[in-house]
Design a protein around this motif. Structure first.
Motif, PDB file in Angstrom:
ATOM      1  N   LEU A  80      68.307 -52.457  12.671  1.00  0.00           N
ATOM      2  CA  LEU A  80      68.754 -52.245  11.378  1.00  0.00           C
ATOM      3  C   LEU A  80      68.955 -50.430  11.253  1.00  0.00           C
ATOM      4  CD1 LEU A  80      69.567 -52.814   8.111  1.00  0.00           C
ATOM      5  CD2 LEU A  80      66.880 -52.456   7.860  1.00  0.00           C
ATOM      6  N   THR A  81      70.231 -50.130  11.136  1.00  0.00           N
ATOM      7  CA  THR A  81      70.488 -48.631  10.954  1.00  0.00           C
ATOM      8  C   THR A  81      70.864 -48.062   9.378  1.00  0.00           C
ATOM      9  OG1 THR A  81      71.117 -48.838  13.399  1.00  0.00           O
ATOM     10  CG2 THR A  81      71.906 -46.869  11.911  1.00  0.00           C
ATOM     11  N   VAL A  82      70.024 -47.382   9.061  1.00  0.00           N
ATOM     12  CA  VAL A  82      70.252 -46.880   7.427  1.00  0.00           C
ATOM     13  C   VAL A  82      70.855 -45.269   7.598  1.00  0.00           C
ATOM     14  CG1 VAL A  82      69.182 -46.382   5.518  1.00  0.00           C
ATOM     15  CG2 VAL A  82      68.617 -48.318   6.767  1.00  0.00           C
ATOM     16  N   VAL A  83      71.893 -45.254   7.017  1.00  0.00           N
ATOM     17  CA  VAL A  83      72.370 -43.599   6.995  1.00  0.00           C
ATOM     18  C   VAL A  83      72.659 -43.144   5.921  1.00  0.00           C
ATOM     19  CG1 VAL A  83      74.351 -42.198   7.689  1.00  0.00           C
ATOM     20  CG2 VAL A  83      73.565 -44.031   9.383  1.00  0.00           C
ATOM     21  N   GLY A  84      72.134 -41.952   5.566  1.00  0.00           N
ATOM     22  CA  GLY A  84      72.598 -41.714   4.312  1.00  0.00           C
ATOM     23  C   GLY A  84      72.302 -39.956   3.952  1.00  0.00           C
ATOM     24  N   TYR A  85      72.409 -39.360   2.978  1.00  0.00           N
ATOM     25  CA  TYR A  85      72.434 -37.931   2.639  1.00  0.00           C
ATOM     26  C   TYR A  85      71.439 -37.517   1.618  1.00  0.00           C
ATOM     27  CZ  TYR A  85      76.496 -37.579   5.508  1.00  0.00           C
ATOM     28  OH  TYR A  85      77.367 -37.805   6.654  1.00  0.00           O
TER      29      TYR A  85
ATOM     30  N   ALA B 289      50.494 -54.954  10.272  1.00  0.00           N
ATOM     31  CA  ALA B 289      51.687 -55.680   9.512  1.00  0.00           C
ATOM     32  C   ALA B 289      52.898 -54.623   9.354  1.00  0.00           C
ATOM     33  CB  ALA B 289      51.290 -56.152   8.054  1.00  0.00           C
ATOM     34  N   PRO B 290      53.992 -55.105   9.358  1.00  0.00           N
ATOM     35  CA  PRO B 290      55.443 -54.114   9.265  1.00  0.00           C
ATOM     36  C   PRO B 290      55.495 -53.491   7.991  1.00  0.00           C
ATOM     37  CG  PRO B 290      55.926 -56.282   9.314  1.00  0.00           C
ATOM     38  CD  PRO B 290      54.448 -56.549   9.785  1.00  0.00           C
ATOM     39  N   ALA B 291      56.233 -52.701   7.785  1.00  0.00           N
ATOM     40  CA  ALA B 291      56.348 -51.989   6.400  1.00  0.00           C
ATOM     41  C   ALA B 291      57.551 -52.906   5.767  1.00  0.00           C
ATOM     42  CB  ALA B 291      57.089 -50.442   6.574  1.00  0.00           C
ATOM     43  N   THR B 292      57.810 -52.432   4.684  1.00  0.00           N
ATOM     44  CA  THR B 292      58.973 -53.195   3.663  1.00  0.00           C
ATOM     45  C   THR B 292      60.233 -52.506   3.125  1.00  0.00           C
ATOM     46  OG1 THR B 292      57.311 -54.679   2.665  1.00  0.00           O
ATOM     47  CG2 THR B 292      59.348 -54.609   1.410  1.00  0.00           C
ATOM     48  N   PHE B 293      61.309 -52.688   3.698  1.00  0.00           N
ATOM     49  CA  PHE B 293      62.458 -52.333   3.411  1.00  0.00           C
ATOM     50  C   PHE B 293      63.133 -52.876   2.153  1.00  0.00           C
ATOM     51  CE2 PHE B 293      67.093 -51.376   3.673  1.00  0.00           C
ATOM     52  CZ  PHE B 293      67.217 -50.415   3.316  1.00  0.00           C
TER      53      PHE B 293
ATOM     54  N   TRP C 139      63.181 -56.645   3.512  1.00  0.00           N
ATOM     55  CA  TRP C 139      62.931 -57.135   4.774  1.00  0.00           C
ATOM     56  C   TRP C 139      61.793 -56.384   5.390  1.00  0.00           C
ATOM     57  CZ3 TRP C 139      68.385 -55.885   6.130  1.00  0.00           C
ATOM     58  CH2 TRP C 139      69.163 -56.652   6.002  1.00  0.00           C
ATOM     59  N   GLN C 140      60.938 -57.131   6.113  1.00  0.00           N
ATOM     60  CA  GLN C 140      59.688 -56.765   6.799  1.00  0.00           C
ATOM     61  C   GLN C 140      60.387 -55.713   8.004  1.00  0.00           C
ATOM     62  OE1 GLN C 140      56.484 -57.133   5.389  1.00  0.00           O
ATOM     63  NE2 GLN C 140      58.018 -57.648   3.979  1.00  0.00           N
ATOM     64  N   VAL C 141      60.069 -54.729   8.282  1.00  0.00           N
ATOM     65  CA  VAL C 141      60.452 -53.740   9.559  1.00  0.00           C
ATOM     66  C   VAL C 141      59.571 -52.919  10.117  1.00  0.00           C
ATOM     67  CG1 VAL C 141      62.673 -53.762   8.315  1.00  0.00           C
ATOM     68  CG2 VAL C 141      61.403 -52.019   7.839  1.00  0.00           C
ATOM     69  N   TYR C 142      59.760 -52.595  11.026  1.00  0.00           N
ATOM     70  CA  TYR C 142      58.886 -51.451  11.878  1.00  0.00           C
ATOM     71  C   TYR C 142      60.142 -50.248  12.251  1.00  0.00           C
ATOM     72  CZ  TYR C 142      55.271 -54.501  12.949  1.00  0.00           C
ATOM     73  OH  TYR C 142      54.098 -55.402  13.129  1.00  0.00           O
ATOM     74  N   LEU C 143      59.740 -48.893  11.768  1.00  0.00           N
ATOM     75  CA  LEU C 143      60.366 -47.899  11.503  1.00  0.00           C
ATOM     76  C   LEU C 143      60.365 -47.311  13.140  1.00  0.00           C
ATOM     77  CD1 LEU C 143      62.378 -45.795  10.471  1.00  0.00           C
ATOM     78  CD2 LEU C 143      60.363 -44.429   9.599  1.00  0.00           C
ATOM     79  N   LYS C 144      61.472 -47.306  13.850  1.00  0.00           N
ATOM     80  CA  LYS C 144      61.535 -46.933  15.206  1.00  0.00           C
ATOM     81  C   LYS C 144      61.790 -45.552  15.504  1.00  0.00           C
ATOM     82  CE  LYS C 144      63.366 -49.583  18.142  1.00  0.00           C
ATOM     83  NZ  LYS C 144      64.563 -50.394  18.752  1.00  0.00           N
ATOM     84  N   ALA C 145      62.683 -44.917  14.493  1.00  0.00           N
ATOM     85  CA  ALA C 145      63.271 -43.508  14.756  1.00  0.00           C
ATOM     86  C   ALA C 145      63.889 -42.902  13.542  1.00  0.00           C
ATOM     87  CB  ALA C 145      64.150 -43.593  15.784  1.00  0.00           C
TER      88      ALA C 145
ATOM     89  N   PHE D  90      63.414 -51.964  13.123  1.00  0.00           N
ATOM     90  CA  PHE D  90      63.471 -53.239  13.804  1.00  0.00           C
ATOM     91  C   PHE D  90      63.199 -54.320  12.760  1.00  0.00           C
ATOM     92  CE2 PHE D  90      60.701 -56.866  15.618  1.00  0.00           C
ATOM     93  CZ  PHE D  90      61.610 -57.275  16.790  1.00  0.00           C
ATOM     94  N   ILE D  91      63.837 -55.322  12.598  1.00  0.00           N
ATOM     95  CA  ILE D  91      63.570 -56.291  11.681  1.00  0.00           C
ATOM     96  C   ILE D  91      62.784 -57.328  12.191  1.00  0.00           C
ATOM     97  CG2 ILE D  91      64.559 -57.903  10.105  1.00  0.00           C
ATOM     98  CD1 ILE D  91      67.131 -56.394   9.903  1.00  0.00           C
ATOM     99  N   VAL D  92      61.617 -57.743  11.481  1.00  0.00           N
ATOM    100  CA  VAL D  92      60.852 -58.878  11.775  1.00  0.00           C
ATOM    101  C   VAL D  92      61.430 -59.889  11.407  1.00  0.00           C
ATOM    102  CG1 VAL D  92      58.386 -59.782  12.051  1.00  0.00           C
ATOM    103  CG2 VAL D  92      58.784 -57.056  11.791  1.00  0.00           C
ATOM    104  N   GLN D  93      62.175 -60.633  12.120  1.00  0.00           N
ATOM    105  CA  GLN D  93      62.923 -61.836  11.509  1.00  0.00           C
ATOM    106  C   GLN D  93      62.143 -62.840  11.089  1.00  0.00           C
ATOM    107  OE1 GLN D  93      65.741 -63.125  14.428  1.00  0.00           O
ATOM    108  NE2 GLN D  93      66.807 -64.546  13.214  1.00  0.00           N
ATOM    109  N   GLY D  94      61.085 -63.355  11.879  1.00  0.00           N
ATOM    110  CA  GLY D  94      60.341 -64.513  11.343  1.00  0.00           C
ATOM    111  C   GLY D  94      59.422 -64.195  10.148  1.00  0.00           C
TER     112      GLY D  94
END
Length: 220
Positions: free
Chosen positions: A52-57, A108-112, A121-127, A153-157
């Motif tokens: 998952l790629t999130v871009v903003g200002y 446990a992953p973070a929540t976006f 979504w449950q995610v891990y922030l990679k960068a 990274f989206i934790v799909q399950g």
């Protein structure tokens, strides 16, 4: 409009000052190609969810008041907001990896959460990085708005993406099925495949077969 957020209940959290300008995610389709006497068989073996790629200002916050350290820049200057943003992202990354040295244990992953699209979504922030340069933040004279890119990274399950009414399929699962169906349709139209009673259901609204046969292998 409600703002997007990222973080842990009871842990480091981040509420975006402005909602992201773009959010990109999708699937990579995996295939197996076999050349046979009767032609080429292309089989869909699966689909992998991309990052998952999130871009903003961040812009500037002119209502933040005077500089806390006596500098000419106000407290809501873009570079100050970006440094605070990066610091919070790093805190989230450290929190999600705090059990990494414990064998067999992963936190446990973070929540976006993005209310504008109903995504949670449950995610891990990679960068996290600055849009204008290498690394997490670029300082430059005259730069009044800092941009960021988050890679997750989206934790799909474990994702609790909203389930559409009357369906047991989550949005991620539905998108995966749609990506596979779209690939089958595209390759079918490109090699002259036609549906019949011998290779799948005749219902035009159903894209069911996962194998595409053609006479492509007979061509020089």
């Amino acid at each position: 409009m409600a703002l997007a957020s990222l973080g842990f209940p009871g842990g480091p959290q981040l509420t975006f000052r402005l909602n992201p300008s773009s959010i990109d995610w999708g699937f990579d389709i995996h295939t197996s190609v076999t050349d046979t006497v009767g032609g080429r068989v292309v089989q869909i073996t699966g689909a992998t969810l991309r990052d998952l790629t999130v871009v903003g200002y961040l812009g500037e916050n002119h209502k933040a008041g005077a500089s806390p350290d006596g500098n000419s820049d106000h407290a809501g200057a873009s570079w100050r907001l970006h440094e605070a943003f990066i610091a919070r992202c790093r805190a989230i990354m450290q929190h999600q990896a705090r059990d990494s040295r414990t064998p067999g244990k992963m936190h446990a992953p973070a929540t976006f959460n993005y209310p504008g699209r109903g995504w949670r979504w449950q995610v891990y922030l990679k960068a996290v990085q600055d849009l204008d340069g290498a690394g997490s933040i670029e300082h430059r004279t005259g730069k009044f708005s800092h941009g960021y890119q988050l890679t997750m990274f989206i934790v799909q399950g474990g994702s609790d993406s909203l389930v559409k009414a009357g369906s047991s399929m989550s949005e991620i699962d539905a998108a995966q099925a749609s990506a596979i169906a779209s690939y089958i349709k595209r390759i079918s139209e490109g090699i002259g495949w036609r549906q019949s009673e011998y290779n799948g259901p005749m219902d035009r609204n159903t894209t069911d077969p996962s194998t595409v046969d053609s006479d492509e292998g007979q061509k020089d």
